[in-house]
Design a protein around this motif. Structure first.
Motif, mmCIF file in Angstrom:
data_model
loop_
_atom_site.group_PDB
_atom_site.id
_atom_site.type_symbol
_atom_site.label_atom_id
_atom_site.label_comp_id
_atom_site.label_asym_id
_atom_site.label_seq_id
_atom_site.Cartn_x
_atom_site.Cartn_y
_atom_site.Cartn_z
ATOM 1 N N HIS A 93 0.802 -1.219 0.000
ATOM 2 C CA HIS A 93 0.000 0.000 0.000
ATOM 3 C C HIS A 93 0.840 1.277 0.000
ATOM 4 N N SER A 94 2.171 1.150 0.061
ATOM 5 C CA SER A 94 3.052 2.317 0.143
ATOM 6 C C SER A 94 3.149 3.047 -1.193
ATOM 7 N N ARG A 101 -2.230 7.061 -0.119
ATOM 8 C CA ARG A 101 -1.785 8.182 0.711
ATOM 9 C C ARG A 101 -2.367 8.093 2.126
ATOM 10 N N PRO A 102 -1.607 8.491 3.141
ATOM 11 C CA PRO A 102 -2.069 8.394 4.532
ATOM 12 C C PRO A 102 -3.461 8.968 4.812
ATOM 13 N N PRO A 103 -3.857 10.113 4.242
ATOM 14 C CA PRO A 103 -5.206 10.617 4.550
ATOM 15 C C PRO A 103 -6.340 9.680 4.114
ATOM 16 N N TYR A 105 -6.564 6.582 4.676
ATOM 17 C CA TYR A 105 -6.872 5.645 5.764
ATOM 18 C C TYR A 105 -7.912 6.224 6.715
ATOM 19 N N ASP A 106 -7.864 7.530 6.938
ATOM 20 C CA ASP A 106 -8.867 8.168 7.795
ATOM 21 C C ASP A 106 -10.244 8.104 7.146
ATOM 22 N N ILE A 139 -3.741 1.192 11.249
ATOM 23 C CA ILE A 139 -3.714 2.391 10.405
ATOM 24 C C ILE A 139 -2.425 3.174 10.646
ATOM 25 N N ALA A 140 -2.041 3.336 11.896
ATOM 26 C CA ALA A 140 -0.795 4.041 12.209
ATOM 27 C C ALA A 140 0.399 3.321 11.586
ATOM 28 N N LYS A 143 0.327 4.025 7.770
ATOM 29 C CA LYS A 143 0.694 5.415 7.490
ATOM 30 C C LYS A 143 2.193 5.643 7.681
ATOM 31 N N TYR A 146 4.284 4.526 4.708
ATOM 32 C CA TYR A 146 3.919 5.021 3.392
ATOM 33 C C TYR A 146 5.175 5.388 2.601
#
Length: 146
Positions: A93-94, A101-103, A105-106, A139-140, A143, A146
């Motif tokens: 997923h990186s 992208r990390p956002p 996941y939120d 999730i952390a 992220k 990434y």
């Protein structure tokens, strides 16, 4: 980045049990995963593009399995067998591969919890907190890699 720096704290087993009970109820309702993916994909052009050529039935099965694995993993340390798949998933997923992208996941978590709220007849703020706590560790991890 060293794993020592990213060492997660185990999640309270009662929270994980609440999460698992809710997940089981949700998965017992026909259409839970389909509703989640409809919500997730329809809310963002970026997500829609990421899933454009994805077999969503297969993806739903993989997500279901991953949620159970994560629930087991967050009760232990990163060296435990349950954590074994997370480095591979994080790499996939990186930015080097799928470039999630990390956002996103939120957004994923918000859609998943909203879908659980609609499908679990016993959903409460406490159960929502259990979903948040159980999934936050994974999730952390994703992220951070990434």
């Amino acid at each position: 980045m060293s794993d020592k720096h990213l060492e997660p704290q185990p999640v309270d087993p009662q929270l994980v049990e609440s999460f698992l009970a809710s997940l089981k109820r949700c998965l017992g309702v026909p259409g839970f995963m389909e509703t989640f993916y409809q919500s997730f994909v329809s809310a963002s052009e970026e997500v829609r593009e990421k899933f454009r050529n994805t077999d969503l039935q297969r993806q739903a099965r993989m997500l279901s399995d991953s949620l159970y694995v994560l629930a087991v993993a967050v009760q232990g340390q990163t060296g435990s067998p349950a954590w074994g798949d997370l480095p591979r998933l994080a790499e996939r997923h990186s930015r080097k591969d799928l470039d999630i992208r990390p956002p996103l996941y939120d957004h994923w978590l918000a859609c998943l919890i909203d879908t659980a709220r609609r499908h679990d007849p016993l959903f409460t703020p406490e159960i929502e907190a259990a979903w948040q706590a159980t999934l936050a560790v994974g999730i952390a991890y994703m992220k951070a890699r990434y």
